[in-house]
Design a protein around this motif. Sequence first.
Motif, PDB file in Angstrom:
ATOM      1  N   ALA A  70       0.849  -1.197   0.000  1.00  0.00           N
ATOM      2  CA  ALA A  70       0.000   0.000   0.000  1.00  0.00           C
ATOM      3  C   ALA A  70       0.890   1.256   0.000  1.00  0.00           C
ATOM      4  CB  ALA A  70      -0.913  -0.008   1.211  1.00  0.00           C
ATOM      5  N   MET A  71       1.985   1.205   0.753  1.00  0.00           N
ATOM      6  CA  MET A  71       2.889   2.358   0.797  1.00  0.00           C
ATOM      7  C   MET A  71       3.560   2.583  -0.575  1.00  0.00           C
ATOM      8  SD  MET A  71       6.270   2.642   3.081  1.00  0.00           S
ATOM      9  CE  MET A  71       6.828   1.110   2.436  1.00  0.00           C
ATOM     10  N   PHE A  72       3.996   1.483  -1.211  1.00  0.00           N
ATOM     11  CA  PHE A  72       4.648   1.612  -2.528  1.00  0.00           C
ATOM     12  C   PHE A  72       3.710   2.268  -3.539  1.00  0.00           C
ATOM     13  CE2 PHE A  72       7.870  -2.188  -2.177  1.00  0.00           C
ATOM     14  CZ  PHE A  72       8.514  -1.517  -1.140  1.00  0.00           C
ATOM     15  N   LYS A  73       2.421   1.892  -3.482  1.00  0.00           N
ATOM     16  CA  LYS A  73       1.522   2.381  -4.545  1.00  0.00           C
ATOM     17  C   LYS A  73       0.844   3.703  -4.176  1.00  0.00           C
ATOM     18  CE  LYS A  73      -2.955   0.309  -3.584  1.00  0.00           C
ATOM     19  NZ  LYS A  73      -4.053  -0.510  -4.040  1.00  0.00           N
ATOM     20  N   SER A  74       1.128   4.228  -2.970  1.00  0.00           N
ATOM     21  CA  SER A  74       0.345   5.374  -2.486  1.00  0.00           C
ATOM     22  C   SER A  74       0.464   6.615  -3.372  1.00  0.00           C
ATOM     23  CB  SER A  74       0.709   5.709  -1.039  1.00  0.00           C
ATOM     24  OG  SER A  74       2.074   6.042  -1.000  1.00  0.00           O
ATOM     25  N   ASN A  75       1.525   6.720  -4.178  1.00  0.00           N
ATOM     26  CA  ASN A  75       1.633   7.899  -5.051  1.00  0.00           C
ATOM     27  C   ASN A  75       1.519   7.548  -6.534  1.00  0.00           C
ATOM     28  OD1 ASN A  75       2.063  10.313  -3.314  1.00  0.00           O
ATOM     29  ND2 ASN A  75       3.681   9.007  -2.499  1.00  0.00           N
ATOM     30  N   GLY A  76       0.828   6.454  -6.838  1.00  0.00           N
ATOM     31  CA  GLY A  76       0.570   6.119  -8.246  1.00  0.00           C
ATOM     32  C   GLY A  76       1.568   5.126  -8.836  1.00  0.00           C
ATOM     33  N   ASP A  77       1.624   5.102 -10.183  1.00  0.00           N
ATOM     34  CA  ASP A  77       2.461   4.120 -10.906  1.00  0.00           C
ATOM     35  C   ASP A  77       3.936   4.257 -10.511  1.00  0.00           C
ATOM     36  OD1 ASP A  77       0.089   4.020 -12.165  1.00  0.00           O
ATOM     37  OD2 ASP A  77       0.864   4.461 -14.180  1.00  0.00           O
ATOM     38  N   PHE A  78       4.644   3.156 -10.646  1.00  0.00           N
ATOM     39  CA  PHE A  78       6.079   3.231 -10.299  1.00  0.00           C
ATOM     40  C   PHE A  78       6.847   2.100 -10.964  1.00  0.00           C
ATOM     41  CE2 PHE A  78       3.865   0.708  -7.136  1.00  0.00           C
ATOM     42  CZ  PHE A  78       4.694  -0.387  -6.917  1.00  0.00           C
ATOM     43  N   ASP A  79       8.175   2.284 -10.985  1.00  0.00           N
ATOM     44  CA  ASP A  79       9.092   1.203 -11.351  1.00  0.00           C
ATOM     45  C   ASP A  79       9.620   0.614 -10.049  1.00  0.00           C
ATOM     46  OD1 ASP A  79       8.950   1.389 -14.103  1.00  0.00           O
ATOM     47  OD2 ASP A  79      10.623   2.804 -14.255  1.00  0.00           O
ATOM     48  N   LEU A  80       9.547  -0.712  -9.928  1.00  0.00           N
ATOM     49  CA  LEU A  80      10.101  -1.385  -8.747  1.00  0.00           C
ATOM     50  C   LEU A  80      11.477  -1.905  -9.144  1.00  0.00           C
ATOM     51  CD1 LEU A  80       9.543  -2.394  -5.835  1.00  0.00           C
ATOM     52  CD2 LEU A  80       8.763  -4.527  -6.843  1.00  0.00           C
ATOM     53  N   ILE A  81      12.499  -1.190  -8.695  1.00  0.00           N
ATOM     54  CA  ILE A  81      13.869  -1.483  -9.136  1.00  0.00           C
ATOM     55  C   ILE A  81      14.581  -2.238  -8.028  1.00  0.00           C
ATOM     56  CG2 ILE A  81      16.051  -0.432  -9.843  1.00  0.00           C
ATOM     57  CD1 ILE A  81      14.326   2.077 -10.609  1.00  0.00           C
ATOM     58  N   GLU A  82      15.067  -3.433  -8.333  1.00  0.00           N
ATOM     59  CA  GLU A  82      15.754  -4.195  -7.286  1.00  0.00           C
ATOM     60  C   GLU A  82      17.245  -4.306  -7.590  1.00  0.00           C
ATOM     61  OE1 GLU A  82      14.251  -8.094  -6.180  1.00  0.00           O
ATOM     62  OE2 GLU A  82      15.419  -7.912  -4.323  1.00  0.00           O
ATOM     63  N   LEU A  83      18.061  -3.885  -6.636  1.00  0.00           N
ATOM     64  CA  LEU A  83      19.517  -3.957  -6.797  1.00  0.00           C
ATOM     65  C   LEU A  83      19.987  -5.318  -6.294  1.00  0.00           C
ATOM     66  CD1 LEU A  83      20.418  -0.411  -5.378  1.00  0.00           C
ATOM     67  CD2 LEU A  83      19.689  -1.028  -7.682  1.00  0.00           C
ATOM     68  N   GLY A  84      20.601  -6.122  -7.175  1.00  0.00           N
ATOM     69  CA  GLY A  84      21.111  -7.439  -6.761  1.00  0.00           C
ATOM     70  C   GLY A  84      19.999  -8.388  -6.379  1.00  0.00           C
ATOM     71  N   ALA A  85      19.170  -8.745  -7.340  1.00  0.00           N
ATOM     72  CA  ALA A  85      17.928  -9.454  -7.031  1.00  0.00           C
ATOM     73  C   ALA A  85      18.115 -10.915  -6.606  1.00  0.00           C
ATOM     74  CB  ALA A  85      17.010  -9.383  -8.238  1.00  0.00           C
ATOM     75  N   GLY A  86      19.175 -11.565  -7.002  1.00  0.00           N
ATOM     76  CA  GLY A  86      19.371 -12.977  -6.634  1.00  0.00           C
ATOM     77  C   GLY A  86      18.248 -13.847  -7.184  1.00  0.00           C
ATOM     78  N   ASN A 151      13.227   7.279 -18.547  1.00  0.00           N
ATOM     79  CA  ASN A 151      11.876   7.737 -18.202  1.00  0.00           C
ATOM     80  C   ASN A 151      11.897   8.388 -16.823  1.00  0.00           C
ATOM     81  OD1 ASN A 151      11.286   6.005 -15.979  1.00  0.00           O
ATOM     82  ND2 ASN A 151      11.003   4.316 -17.396  1.00  0.00           N
ATOM     83  N   HIS A 152      10.804   9.013 -16.485  1.00  0.00           N
ATOM     84  CA  HIS A 152      10.776   9.672 -15.185  1.00  0.00           C
ATOM     85  C   HIS A 152       9.665   9.119 -14.324  1.00  0.00           C
ATOM     86  CE1 HIS A 152      14.102  12.269 -16.002  1.00  0.00           C
ATOM     87  NE2 HIS A 152      13.641  12.346 -17.235  1.00  0.00           N
ATOM     88  N   LYS A 153       9.504   7.808 -14.391  1.00  0.00           N
ATOM     89  CA  LYS A 153       8.517   7.148 -13.516  1.00  0.00           C
ATOM     90  C   LYS A 153       9.005   7.238 -12.080  1.00  0.00           C
ATOM     91  CE  LYS A 153       5.382   4.088 -15.522  1.00  0.00           C
ATOM     92  NZ  LYS A 153       5.766   2.818 -16.128  1.00  0.00           N
ATOM     93  N   ARG A 154       8.069   7.213 -11.150  1.00  0.00           N
ATOM     94  CA  ARG A 154       8.451   7.180  -9.729  1.00  0.00           C
ATOM     95  C   ARG A 154       9.241   5.898  -9.473  1.00  0.00           C
ATOM     96  NH1 ARG A 154       5.914   5.898  -4.916  1.00  0.00           N
ATOM     97  NH2 ARG A 154       4.201   4.918  -6.045  1.00  0.00           N
ATOM     98  N   LYS A 155      10.254   6.007  -8.605  1.00  0.00           N
ATOM     99  CA  LYS A 155      11.097   4.835  -8.352  1.00  0.00           C
ATOM    100  C   LYS A 155      10.871   4.308  -6.941  1.00  0.00           C
ATOM    101  CE  LYS A 155      15.252   6.823 -10.418  1.00  0.00           C
ATOM    102  NZ  LYS A 155      14.625   8.067 -10.565  1.00  0.00           N
ATOM    103  N   VAL A 156      10.695   2.984  -6.846  1.00  0.00           N
ATOM    104  CA  VAL A 156      10.787   2.312  -5.549  1.00  0.00           C
ATOM    105  C   VAL A 156      11.989   1.377  -5.688  1.00  0.00           C
ATOM    106  CG1 VAL A 156       9.699   0.727  -3.944  1.00  0.00           C
ATOM    107  CG2 VAL A 156       8.303   2.450  -5.114  1.00  0.00           C
ATOM    108  N   ILE A 157      13.028   1.666  -4.904  1.00  0.00           N
ATOM    109  CA  ILE A 157      14.283   0.910  -5.056  1.00  0.00           C
ATOM    110  C   ILE A 157      14.438  -0.056  -3.887  1.00  0.00           C
ATOM    111  CG2 ILE A 157      16.797   1.128  -5.259  1.00  0.00           C
ATOM    112  CD1 ILE A 157      16.282   4.082  -6.162  1.00  0.00           C
ATOM    113  N   LEU A 158      14.628  -1.333  -4.212  1.00  0.00           N
ATOM    114  CA  LEU A 158      14.812  -2.361  -3.167  1.00  0.00           C
ATOM    115  C   LEU A 158      16.282  -2.744  -3.091  1.00  0.00           C
ATOM    116  CD1 LEU A 158      12.027  -4.987  -4.042  1.00  0.00           C
ATOM    117  CD2 LEU A 158      11.846  -3.066  -2.461  1.00  0.00           C
TER     118      LEU A 158
END
Length: 321
Positions: A70-86, A151-158
């Motif tokens: 819910a927190m990730f999506k609270s400001n609309g669309d986003f890219d979920l970017i994971e550093l070192g996903a394994g 692009n300038h999509k909102r970023k959620v970085i994991l």
Amino acid sequence: MQQPPKTIKLTDFEQEVCEGLNDFPKHLSSKYFYDEIGDVLFQKIMAMPTYYLTQSEYDILNNHKKEIAAMFKSNGDFDLIELGAGDGKKTKVLLQELCEQNCEFTYIPIDISKNSLKKLTASVTSELPKVKIDGFQGTYFEALKELDSRNHKRKVILFLGSNIGNLKHDQAIHFLSEIRQLMQPNDILFIGVDQKKNPQSILDAYNDKEGITSQFNKNILNRINKELQADFDLNKFMHWENYDPENGTAKSYLVSKVEQKVFLRKLDVSIHFKAWETIHTEISQKYDDDMVNWLGKEAGLKIQESFQNHSKAFKDYVFTI
Ligand code: AVI
């Protein structure tokens, strides 16, 4: 320091191995643990009950997935970017929840290994067909910069798994500052951080009785043997773990059990070890809230929220700018 002949152009690996083994005290970087064998050994480590980090973070994500999604999506669309996903085992918990909450997002795992990305893409596509996945092969910053320019999509970085713990404080601050430069006001940085705890639990996690961590640590010598045609005898080294509860720093070493000489044929370099001389190979820093706050502040980031597992062994922090 014994240098290879000047005419040879060294790779980063060759250069760092050569410098590290000629330094005093000797050191090698843990980033070189992860070749094909190292990846398999790390998977085994993550499955060990004594290596509490993986299960603890899995529990956090599973128990708090609704709030986190819910927190990730609270400001609309986003890219979920994971550093070192394994292998993405923990991330899939969030991916599934994000799909259930009908979020509009693209999952962008970043990994240096093409092979790991291929496997992850195949498993996410078959297990979670609704997820749009667009993996990126490269270093974290190459990828983040490239994504930023595209692009300038909102970023959620994991950045899960307490990978930040493998960096010294100055490196961790530099790393966070670089990410900070690429963040906009509604972007989120979600980081897994192993916590200070009973020192015995930490020693048990990094010095298992089965000797898997020892094999993992010694694999760096195997890698030097293979890639630099060296003649390290792994039986002449022992894995040693040290944890300092005062500063929260766990350190892994390889200790030479005898006086010996090792020859790196590809570089035409020979390295002398005194009996009981060490090679420092890894740091696994443990934190508490004050230390994480300090790191964030130094990098220009604020902690918005944090989630912990029941035993408080591990925390995930939500940072914004
Ligand atoms: C990848 N990294 C967070 C692990 C850690 O806990 O420092 C690597 C590891 N080293 C020994 N065991 C696991």
